[in-house]
Design a protein around this motif. Structure first.
Motif, PDB file in Angstrom:
ATOM      1  N   THR A 184      28.512  26.753  49.138  1.00 19.82           N
ATOM      2  CA  THR A 184      28.658  27.611  47.962  1.00 19.82           C
ATOM      3  C   THR A 184      29.673  28.717  48.228  1.00 19.82           C
ATOM      4  O   THR A 184      30.489  29.040  47.366  1.00 19.82           O
ATOM      5  N   ARG A 204      33.082  29.362  46.122  1.00 26.55           N
ATOM      6  CA  ARG A 204      33.413  30.665  45.509  1.00 26.55           C
ATOM      7  C   ARG A 204      34.765  31.180  45.982  1.00 26.55           C
ATOM      8  O   ARG A 204      35.501  31.789  45.203  1.00 26.55           O
ATOM      9  N   ALA A 238      37.228  29.238  44.042  1.00 27.48           N
ATOM     10  CA  ALA A 238      37.222  29.747  42.669  1.00 27.48           C
ATOM     11  C   ALA A 238      38.051  31.022  42.551  1.00 27.48           C
ATOM     12  O   ALA A 238      38.834  31.182  41.605  1.00 27.48           O
ATOM     13  N   ALA A 239      37.896  31.909  43.504  1.00 26.43           N
ATOM     14  CA  ALA A 239      38.656  33.164  43.478  1.00 26.43           C
ATOM     15  C   ALA A 239      40.154  32.895  43.593  1.00 26.43           C
ATOM     16  O   ALA A 239      40.956  33.491  42.858  1.00 26.43           O
ATOM     17  N   ALA A 271      41.319  31.331  40.326  1.00 22.85           N
ATOM     18  CA  ALA A 271      40.951  32.115  39.132  1.00 22.85           C
ATOM     19  C   ALA A 271      40.169  31.246  38.138  1.00 22.85           C
ATOM     20  O   ALA A 271      40.443  31.236  36.947  1.00 22.85           O
ATOM     21  N   VAL A 272      39.193  30.508  38.679  1.00 19.73           N
ATOM     22  CA  VAL A 272      38.340  29.625  37.890  1.00 19.73           C
ATOM     23  C   VAL A 272      36.890  30.013  38.160  1.00 19.73           C
ATOM     24  O   VAL A 272      36.525  30.264  39.309  1.00 19.73           O
ATOM     25  N   GLU A 273      36.084  30.050  37.136  1.00 16.02           N
ATOM     26  CA  GLU A 273      34.672  30.391  37.289  1.00 16.02           C
ATOM     27  C   GLU A 273      33.860  29.142  37.616  1.00 16.02           C
ATOM     28  O   GLU A 273      33.884  28.175  36.855  1.00 16.02           O
ATOM     29  N   PRO A 274      33.123  29.127  38.747  1.00 13.33           N
ATOM     30  CA  PRO A 274      32.274  27.969  39.024  1.00 13.33           C
ATOM     31  C   PRO A 274      31.085  27.924  38.058  1.00 13.33           C
ATOM     32  O   PRO A 274      30.612  28.960  37.600  1.00 13.33           O
ATOM     33  N   LEU A 275      30.621  26.722  37.751  1.00 13.29           N
ATOM     34  CA  LEU A 275      29.496  26.550  36.838  1.00 13.29           C
ATOM     35  C   LEU A 275      28.218  26.297  37.620  1.00 13.29           C
ATOM     36  O   LEU A 275      28.177  25.414  38.478  1.00 13.29           O
ATOM     37  N   ASN A 276      27.174  27.045  37.306  1.00 14.98           N
ATOM     38  CA  ASN A 276      25.847  26.809  37.856  1.00 14.98           C
ATOM     39  C   ASN A 276      25.187  25.794  36.923  1.00 14.98           C
ATOM     40  O   ASN A 276      24.629  26.144  35.890  1.00 14.98           O
ATOM     41  N   ALA A 302      36.157  24.363  29.886  1.00 14.14           N
ATOM     42  CA  ALA A 302      37.154  24.744  30.885  1.00 14.14           C
ATOM     43  C   ALA A 302      38.506  24.198  30.444  1.00 14.14           C
ATOM     44  O   ALA A 302      38.595  23.122  29.881  1.00 14.14           O
ATOM     45  N   GLU A 342      42.709  23.196  34.578  1.00 12.48           N
ATOM     46  CA  GLU A 342      41.905  23.798  35.625  1.00 12.48           C
ATOM     47  C   GLU A 342      41.164  22.753  36.440  1.00 12.48           C
ATOM     48  O   GLU A 342      40.976  21.629  36.021  1.00 12.48           O
TER      49      GLU A 342
END
Length: 151
Positions: free
Chosen positions: A31, A35, A38-39, A42-47, A79, A83
């Protein structure tokens, strides 16, 4: 390790199945690595478990197995197409009551878009395992059609 994963994400775009599974022992940093990626992207991970649990709560239990694939695709379509789709907390997909094949669902998402997902189990030889053999959620899959990134 992050630079290796970034290079792999760039290279996987030419494959038919663009699915990368981050595989490692519990608390191995999967994880955290997701992350970091993702940083950098510049993409938000999905839970996935959190998002799908909310969406499936409004659907009657007998219809959830039919709805889960569509609900997951709808969440992922939000998304941008250019991406990389980053997925974590996949445990809900293994719920026996859903009667789905989680790995096949992930492979389906990865035909059009690069997907990096944290596998909540382990790799034994050429098999992806989720849960103990005695556990009701136990799943055993071939790693065929999947790129494995071991941590």
């Amino acid at each position: 390790m992050l630079s290796k994963l970034e290079r792999l994400v760039d290279e996987i775009g030419d494959l038919n199945s663009k699915l990368i599974l981050l595989v490692g022992l519990s608390r191995s940093g999967k994880t955290h690595l997701l992350r970091q990626l993702a940083a950098n992207l510049a993409v938000e991970p999905l839970n996935i478990s959190a998002v799908l649990a909310r969406r499936l709560a409004a659907i009657p239990k007998p219809k959830r197995s039919f709805a889960v694939g569509e609900e997951l695709r709808e969440v992922c379509v939000r998304a941008r197409m250019d991406e990389v789709l980053l997925l974590d907390n996949l445990e809900l997909l293994f719920e026996p009551g859903l009667q789905i094949h989680p790995l096949e669902l992930l492979k389906g998402l990865a035909h059009c878009k690069r997907v990096v997902a944290v596998w909540p189990g382990e790799l034994r030889g050429d098999r992806l395992i989720y849960a103990d053999l005695t556990h009701q959620e136990h799943c055993d899959y071939s790693r065929e059609g999947v790129v494995i990134f071991e941590i």
